[in-house]
Enzyme design. Structure first.
Site, PDB file in Angstrom:
ATOM      1  N   MET A   1       0.845  -1.169   0.000  1.00 13.85           N
ATOM      2  CA  MET A   1       0.000   0.000   0.000  1.00 13.85           C
ATOM      3  C   MET A   1       0.879   1.217   0.000  1.00 13.85           C
ATOM      4  O   MET A   1       1.983   1.090   0.462  1.00 13.85           O
ATOM      5  CB  MET A   1      -0.989  -0.121   1.122  1.00 13.85           C
ATOM      6  N   PRO A   2       0.608   2.285  -0.535  1.00 11.48           N
ATOM      7  CA  PRO A   2      -0.711   2.827  -0.860  1.00 11.48           C
ATOM      8  C   PRO A   2      -1.305   2.297  -2.168  1.00 11.48           C
ATOM      9  O   PRO A   2      -0.605   1.699  -2.970  1.00 11.48           O
ATOM     10  CB  PRO A   2      -0.442   4.329  -0.966  1.00 11.48           C
ATOM     11  N   LEU A   3      -2.594   2.547  -2.342  1.00 15.97           N
ATOM     12  CA  LEU A   3      -3.309   2.183  -3.552  1.00 15.97           C
ATOM     13  C   LEU A   3      -3.441   3.437  -4.408  1.00 15.97           C
ATOM     14  O   LEU A   3      -3.949   4.455  -3.943  1.00 15.97           O
ATOM     15  CB  LEU A   3      -4.688   1.627  -3.197  1.00 15.97           C
TER      16      LEU A   3
END
Length: 130
Positions: free
Chosen positions: A1-3
């Site tokens: 993550m992040p997305l």
């Protein structure tokens, strides 16, 4: 993550899309100090008339090279966010030919309990990820 979710106007070729994703990933790794294999990216392409992105009165002239980047992430310090914005604008221009005025970024923050990477587990809560 992040997305990372990219909203783009249709028309880029596969090589341009790959370069955009690769550059954005390199910037996220550098600015947010995430592992190299922490890569989650989705592209949404739209007809030009399905995106109305103005300049909030800043005087920008947007083009069909417009990139709207929505990032879902754990909380990050303001300094890291500013570094991300700056590096993205700089590198997308130098490596992809995308003008800084054609880049819009929004970050939505969430917590460790808001992520499951599979197996029905919240890996940040179980300690499998930190």
């Amino acid at each position: 993550m992040p997305l990372l979710r990219f909203d783009l106007i249709k028309g880029r070729d596969k090589a341009s899309l790959k370069k955009l994703l690769d550059v954005a990933h390199q910037v996220v790794v550098e600015a947010f100090d995430v592992p190299e294999r922490d890569r989650y990216q989705i592209i949404h392409e739209h007809p030009a008339d399905h995106m109305i992105i103005e300049d909030t009165g800043l005087g920008f002239n947007r083009t069909d090279s417009l990139v709207i980047l929505s990032i879902i992430s754990k909380a990050r310090p303001k300094e890291k966010k500013q570094k991300l914005y700056s590096l993205l604008a700089e590198r997308l221009e130098s490596e992809c030919g995308i003008a800084p005025t054609d880049l819009m970024v929004s970050i939505v923050e969430n917590n460790d309990d808001d992520w499951s990477f599979g197996l029905g587990e919240a890996q940040f809560l179980t300690g499998k990820l930190s």
